[in-house]
Design a protein around this motif. Structure first.
Motif, PDB file in Angstrom:
ATOM      1  N   THR A  99      61.965  29.597  91.329  1.00  0.00           N
ATOM      2  CA  THR A  99      62.461  28.983  90.115  1.00  0.00           C
ATOM      3  C   THR A  99      63.661  28.607  89.698  1.00  0.00           C
ATOM      4  O   THR A  99      64.008  28.620  88.582  1.00  0.00           O
ATOM      5  CB  THR A  99      61.561  29.289  88.878  1.00  0.00           C
ATOM      6  OG1 THR A  99      62.308  30.495  88.337  1.00  0.00           O
ATOM      7  CG2 THR A  99      60.047  29.643  89.148  1.00  0.00           C
ATOM      8  N   GLN A 100      64.862  28.927  90.764  1.00  0.00           N
ATOM      9  CA  GLN A 100      66.175  28.520  90.524  1.00  0.00           C
ATOM     10  C   GLN A 100      66.337  27.137  90.138  1.00  0.00           C
ATOM     11  O   GLN A 100      65.765  26.043  90.704  1.00  0.00           O
ATOM     12  CB  GLN A 100      66.786  28.739  91.787  1.00  0.00           C
ATOM     13  CG  GLN A 100      68.394  28.453  91.869  1.00  0.00           C
ATOM     14  CD  GLN A 100      69.024  28.566  93.239  1.00  0.00           C
ATOM     15  OE1 GLN A 100      68.486  29.092  93.915  1.00  0.00           O
ATOM     16  NE2 GLN A 100      70.293  27.990  93.191  1.00  0.00           N
ATOM     17  N   LYS A 101      67.132  27.076  89.055  1.00  0.00           N
ATOM     18  CA  LYS A 101      67.332  25.642  88.480  1.00  0.00           C
ATOM     19  C   LYS A 101      68.951  25.219  88.952  1.00  0.00           C
ATOM     20  O   LYS A 101      69.743  25.931  89.369  1.00  0.00           O
ATOM     21  CB  LYS A 101      67.407  25.933  86.688  1.00  0.00           C
ATOM     22  CG  LYS A 101      66.331  26.588  86.158  1.00  0.00           C
ATOM     23  CD  LYS A 101      65.089  25.673  86.355  1.00  0.00           C
ATOM     24  CE  LYS A 101      63.761  26.337  85.827  1.00  0.00           C
ATOM     25  NZ  LYS A 101      63.491  27.606  86.244  1.00  0.00           N
TER      26      LYS A 101
ATOM     27  N   ASP B  95      72.475  34.157  78.799  1.00  0.00           N
ATOM     28  CA  ASP B  95      71.293  33.725  79.418  1.00  0.00           C
ATOM     29  C   ASP B  95      70.310  35.352  79.618  1.00  0.00           C
ATOM     30  O   ASP B  95      70.692  36.029  80.571  1.00  0.00           O
ATOM     31  CB  ASP B  95      71.355  33.239  80.865  1.00  0.00           C
ATOM     32  CG  ASP B  95      70.113  32.652  81.515  1.00  0.00           C
ATOM     33  OD1 ASP B  95      69.055  33.238  81.021  1.00  0.00           O
ATOM     34  OD2 ASP B  95      70.367  32.126  82.606  1.00  0.00           O
ATOM     35  N   PRO B  96      69.530  35.410  78.807  1.00  0.00           N
ATOM     36  CA  PRO B  96      68.763  36.760  78.688  1.00  0.00           C
ATOM     37  C   PRO B  96      67.703  36.828  80.012  1.00  0.00           C
ATOM     38  O   PRO B  96      67.139  37.862  80.158  1.00  0.00           O
ATOM     39  CB  PRO B  96      68.050  36.809  77.451  1.00  0.00           C
ATOM     40  CG  PRO B  96      68.008  35.194  76.888  1.00  0.00           C
ATOM     41  CD  PRO B  96      69.043  34.442  77.589  1.00  0.00           C
ATOM     42  N   PHE B  97      67.327  35.894  80.642  1.00  0.00           N
ATOM     43  CA  PHE B  97      66.521  35.710  81.806  1.00  0.00           C
ATOM     44  C   PHE B  97      67.124  35.082  82.915  1.00  0.00           C
ATOM     45  O   PHE B  97      66.676  34.096  83.560  1.00  0.00           O
ATOM     46  CB  PHE B  97      65.139  34.996  81.370  1.00  0.00           C
ATOM     47  CG  PHE B  97      64.329  35.713  80.247  1.00  0.00           C
ATOM     48  CD1 PHE B  97      63.311  36.468  80.490  1.00  0.00           C
ATOM     49  CD2 PHE B  97      64.596  35.225  79.056  1.00  0.00           C
ATOM     50  CE1 PHE B  97      62.634  36.869  79.317  1.00  0.00           C
ATOM     51  CE2 PHE B  97      63.956  35.542  77.881  1.00  0.00           C
ATOM     52  CZ  PHE B  97      63.033  36.622  78.180  1.00  0.00           C
ATOM     53  N   CYS B  98      68.348  35.435  83.356  1.00  0.00           N
ATOM     54  CA  CYS B  98      69.336  34.823  84.208  1.00  0.00           C
ATOM     55  C   CYS B  98      68.830  34.495  85.557  1.00  0.00           C
ATOM     56  O   CYS B  98      69.320  33.786  86.213  1.00  0.00           O
ATOM     57  CB  CYS B  98      70.497  35.510  84.117  1.00  0.00           C
ATOM     58  SG  CYS B  98      70.686  36.922  85.156  1.00  0.00           S
ATOM     59  N   GLY B  99      67.640  35.123  86.026  1.00  0.00           N
ATOM     60  CA  GLY B  99      67.464  35.037  87.670  1.00  0.00           C
ATOM     61  C   GLY B  99      68.444  34.928  88.406  1.00  0.00           C
ATOM     62  O   GLY B  99      69.370  35.855  88.506  1.00  0.00           O
ATOM     63  N   SER B 100      68.692  33.927  89.367  1.00  0.00           N
ATOM     64  CA  SER B 100      69.815  33.843  90.124  1.00  0.00           C
ATOM     65  C   SER B 100      71.195  33.623  89.621  1.00  0.00           C
ATOM     66  O   SER B 100      72.016  33.398  90.334  1.00  0.00           O
ATOM     67  CB  SER B 100      69.375  32.675  91.357  1.00  0.00           C
ATOM     68  OG  SER B 100      69.365  31.618  90.853  1.00  0.00           O
TER      69      SER B 100
ATOM     70  N   ASP C  64      68.540  40.496  83.499  1.00  0.00           N
ATOM     71  CA  ASP C  64      67.365  40.298  84.043  1.00  0.00           C
ATOM     72  C   ASP C  64      66.761  41.683  84.546  1.00  0.00           C
ATOM     73  O   ASP C  64      67.655  42.485  84.781  1.00  0.00           O
ATOM     74  CB  ASP C  64      67.611  39.125  85.363  1.00  0.00           C
ATOM     75  CG  ASP C  64      66.386  38.694  85.992  1.00  0.00           C
ATOM     76  OD1 ASP C  64      65.975  37.584  85.653  1.00  0.00           O
ATOM     77  OD2 ASP C  64      65.460  39.413  86.308  1.00  0.00           O
ATOM     78  N   LEU C  65      65.561  41.463  84.534  1.00  0.00           N
ATOM     79  CA  LEU C  65      64.885  42.650  84.868  1.00  0.00           C
ATOM     80  C   LEU C  65      64.899  43.198  86.584  1.00  0.00           C
ATOM     81  O   LEU C  65      64.733  44.315  86.779  1.00  0.00           O
ATOM     82  CB  LEU C  65      63.135  42.458  84.790  1.00  0.00           C
ATOM     83  CG  LEU C  65      62.628  42.869  83.527  1.00  0.00           C
ATOM     84  CD1 LEU C  65      61.094  42.390  83.564  1.00  0.00           C
ATOM     85  CD2 LEU C  65      62.681  44.461  83.022  1.00  0.00           C
ATOM     86  N   SER C  66      65.068  42.188  87.334  1.00  0.00           N
ATOM     87  CA  SER C  66      64.917  42.296  88.719  1.00  0.00           C
ATOM     88  C   SER C  66      66.225  42.690  89.238  1.00  0.00           C
ATOM     89  O   SER C  66      67.152  42.134  89.219  1.00  0.00           O
ATOM     90  CB  SER C  66      64.404  41.045  89.156  1.00  0.00           C
ATOM     91  OG  SER C  66      65.011  40.694  90.506  1.00  0.00           O
TER      92      SER C  66
HETATM   93  C1  LIG Z   1      62.126  31.495  85.626  1.00  0.00           C
HETATM   94  S1  LIG Z   1      63.188  32.770  86.138  1.00  0.00           S
HETATM   95  C2  LIG Z   1      64.803  32.524  85.848  1.00  0.00           C
HETATM   96  C3  LIG Z   1      65.480  31.497  86.849  1.00  0.00           C
HETATM   97  C4  LIG Z   1      66.960  31.352  86.601  1.00  0.00           C
HETATM   98  N1  LIG Z   1      67.118  30.288  85.494  1.00  0.00           N
HETATM   99  C5  LIG Z   1      67.498  30.674  87.963  1.00  0.00           C
HETATM  100  O1  LIG Z   1      68.221  29.485  87.777  1.00  0.00           O
HETATM  101  O2  LIG Z   1      67.568  31.182  88.944  1.00  0.00           O
HETATM  102  C6  LIG Z   1      62.736  33.972  84.997  1.00  0.00           C
HETATM  103  C7  LIG Z   1      63.429  35.428  85.099  1.00  0.00           C
HETATM  104  O3  LIG Z   1      63.228  36.246  84.075  1.00  0.00           O
HETATM  105  C8  LIG Z   1      63.011  37.699  84.537  1.00  0.00           C
HETATM  106  N2  LIG Z   1      62.471  38.335  83.527  1.00  0.00           N
HETATM  107  C9  LIG Z   1      61.160  38.320  83.213  1.00  0.00           C
HETATM  108  N3  LIG Z   1      60.895  39.150  82.172  1.00  0.00           N
HETATM  109  C10 LIG Z   1      62.416  39.654  81.765  1.00  0.00           C
HETATM  110  C11 LIG Z   1      62.745  40.576  80.626  1.00  0.00           C
HETATM  111  N4  LIG Z   1      61.990  41.156  80.022  1.00  0.00           N
HETATM  112  N5  LIG Z   1      64.054  40.867  80.554  1.00  0.00           N
HETATM  113  C12 LIG Z   1      64.835  40.186  81.324  1.00  0.00           C
HETATM  114  N6  LIG Z   1      64.397  39.350  82.446  1.00  0.00           N
HETATM  115  C13 LIG Z   1      63.079  39.211  82.477  1.00  0.00           C
HETATM  116  C14 LIG Z   1      62.401  37.403  85.866  1.00  0.00           C
HETATM  117  O4  LIG Z   1      62.882  38.618  86.549  1.00  0.00           O
HETATM  118  C15 LIG Z   1      63.148  36.185  86.473  1.00  0.00           C
HETATM  119  O5  LIG Z   1      64.227  36.442  87.154  1.00  0.00           O
END
Ligand SMILES: C[S@@+](CC[C@H](N)C(=O)[O-])C[C@H]1O[C@@H](n2cnc3c(N)ncnc32)[C@H](O)[C@@H]1O
Length: 424
Positions: A216-218, A239-244, A262-264
């Motif tokens: 789901t990288q944007k 960005d609290p859910f920053c993914g990549s 990010d959690l991961s």
């Molecule tokens: C939709 S993806 C984000 C993709 C990002 N915008 C990119 O361009 O790569 C959602 C992300 O939220 C993270 N996530 C889920 N729950 C979370 C939490 N409670 N706190 C922080 N990150 C979390 C996941 O690990 C995942 O990487």
């Protein structure tokens, strides 16, 4: 916590990390949380050496709504009074997100529902093919940072709409403004049309250089637009859910500071790598902007009106093929792109045409950049034709006194090719 100059990345659940942040300390929050898809999202990088994944599984809508509410409430606190929040979601939970955002930020602070539209190839499912996601745009208050972005007029816009200033009449209807003599008042600088709430930005294609393999990288282009709209240089993006880390890379490229969470562990690792070596897909799209790219294609085709041709899509070196042949091969055409020298364009055209057996290639010059010293270097068979736009610009430059009006109709022959060549 990882620290790059001006970028901070935290590993963990964003809730406690947000709770530890100072109130009013960021200017823009962009959230791209799990979308309530009830799936585990998995993807592998191009070399297939591993698999990245994150969970988007919930026991109920209520659990998901509570998860969002708690985090959005903290975001409300940490964003500055003149700041903004962009919440990225899709059809799975847009209804929930809108209600929660109204509750947390106030419906009076709702600014736009942005539709990010992209093209997709058909899938086999019965039903309408989903080709958009939604970004809910809220601000903290009425007094918010907003940098206007202007786009091209649509082809249907008439000349009066472009040239004449508008005003409101007695019944608040938009009309053309007129002076005391009833003459239309010119509009001044023509900036185009303000950016709308439907954004046509391509999804990352599987070969895009910026693709990390994270699910789901944007696209960077999308994040660049959000950041440019709602912040200024030096501002802080969260960005609290920053993914990549797409938003953090975009912030860095635009000279903003950034905080990512990010959690991961994989996500944090990829984000660190991307920040150390920020790769924008070196597509023409990212170099010169989508509009310029699209317009260049249109320019090529417009210039060919009156000639029988077949437009060529998805080929970086050929825009069209004429319907007539030359010396047993096709005749190819390319329009020079912004930021590209004539010689670069000529080489691109020649290379793309070689495998098609073309012996005659037309290159349409849009600017003269770098063309004074390459007569003998032009690939054989390439003919350079001056575009009308280039001709008009150069003739205007030649009229040293732009206030002098030509009294008679004149035919101005093309500017002599001190600099454009035909080599056949
Ligand atoms: C939709 S993806 C984000 C993709 C990002 N915008 C990119 O361009 O790569 C959602 C992300 O939220 C993270 N996530 C889920 N729950 C979370 C939490 N409670 N706190 C922080 N990150 C979390 C996941 O690990 C995942 O990487």
């Amino acid at each position: 916590m990882h620290r790059q100059p001006n970028v901070h990345i935290h590993l963990g659940d964003c809730l406690p990390i947000l709770q530890g942040m100072e109130s009013g300390s960021v200017n823009l929050a962009y959230l791209d949380p799990p979308f309530f898809t009830q799936k585990v999202h998995r993807l592998a990088p191009r070399d297939r050496s591993r698999e990245f994944s994150f969970d988007d599984l919930w026991s109920s809508q209520k659990e998901y709504a509570t998860f969002l509410f708690e985090r959005l409430s903290e975001i409300r606190r940490v964003v500055a009074d003149d700041g903004s929040v962009f919440f990225h979601c899709d059809r799975n939970a847009v209804h929930l997100a809108r209600a929660i955002m109204d509750d947390v930020f106030g419906s009076e602070n709702f600014r736009s529902e942005i539709i990010w539209h992209y093209r997709r190839w058909s899938n086999s499912q019965r039903g309408l093919l989903p080709t958009h996601q939604t970004i809910l745009y809220y601000t903290q208050s009425d007094n918010y940072t907003f940098n206007e972005i202007w786009t091209e007029y649509s082809p249907a816009t008439n000349v009066d709409q472009i040239l004449q200033r508008r005003s409101r009449d007695g019944s608040n209807k938009s009309v053309y403004a007129r002076d005391e003599q009833g003459n239309a008042i010119p509009n001044g600088t023509k900036r185009g049309v303000p950016l709308s709430d439907v954004w046509d930005i391509p999804f990352l294609n599987p070969k895009a250089k910026e693709r990390t393999g994270y699910p789901t990288q944007k696209p960077l282009l999308l994040l660049e637009r959000i950041i440019s709209l709602a912040t200024n240089e030096g501002d802080c993006v969260l960005d609290p859910f920053c993914g990549s880390g797409t938003s953090l890379v975009a912030a860095q490229l635009l000279n903003r500071t950034a905080i990512g969470i990010d959690l991961s562990e994989d996500a944090v690792e990829i984000t660190k790598q991307r920040l150390e070596e920020p790769i924008m897909s070196q597509s023409r799209l990212l170099d010169v902007g989508r509009e310029a790219y699209r317009n260049a294609d249109d320019n090529a085709l417009a210039i060919l009106q009156g000639v029988d041709y077949v437009p060529v899509q998805r080929n970086a070196g050929i825009d069209a093929i004429l319907k007539q042949d030359f010396a047993g091969g096709p005749i190819t055409v390319l329009v020079q792109r912004p930021g590209e020298t004539l010689l670069e364009a000529a080489r691109k055209l020649s290379k793309a045409s070689a495998s098609k057996g073309a012996k005659l290639m037309f290159l349409i010059a849009m600017s003269r950049g770098g063309c004074f010293d390459f007569a003998e270097e032009l690939p054989t068979g390439v003919v350079v034709i001056e575009s009308p736009a280039l001709g008009i610009r150069e003739h205007l430059d030649k009229l040293k006194r732009p206030d002098v009006l030509l009294e008679k109709a004149s035919y101005l022959p093309p500017v002599k090719p001190e600099s454009l060549f035909e080599t056949l």
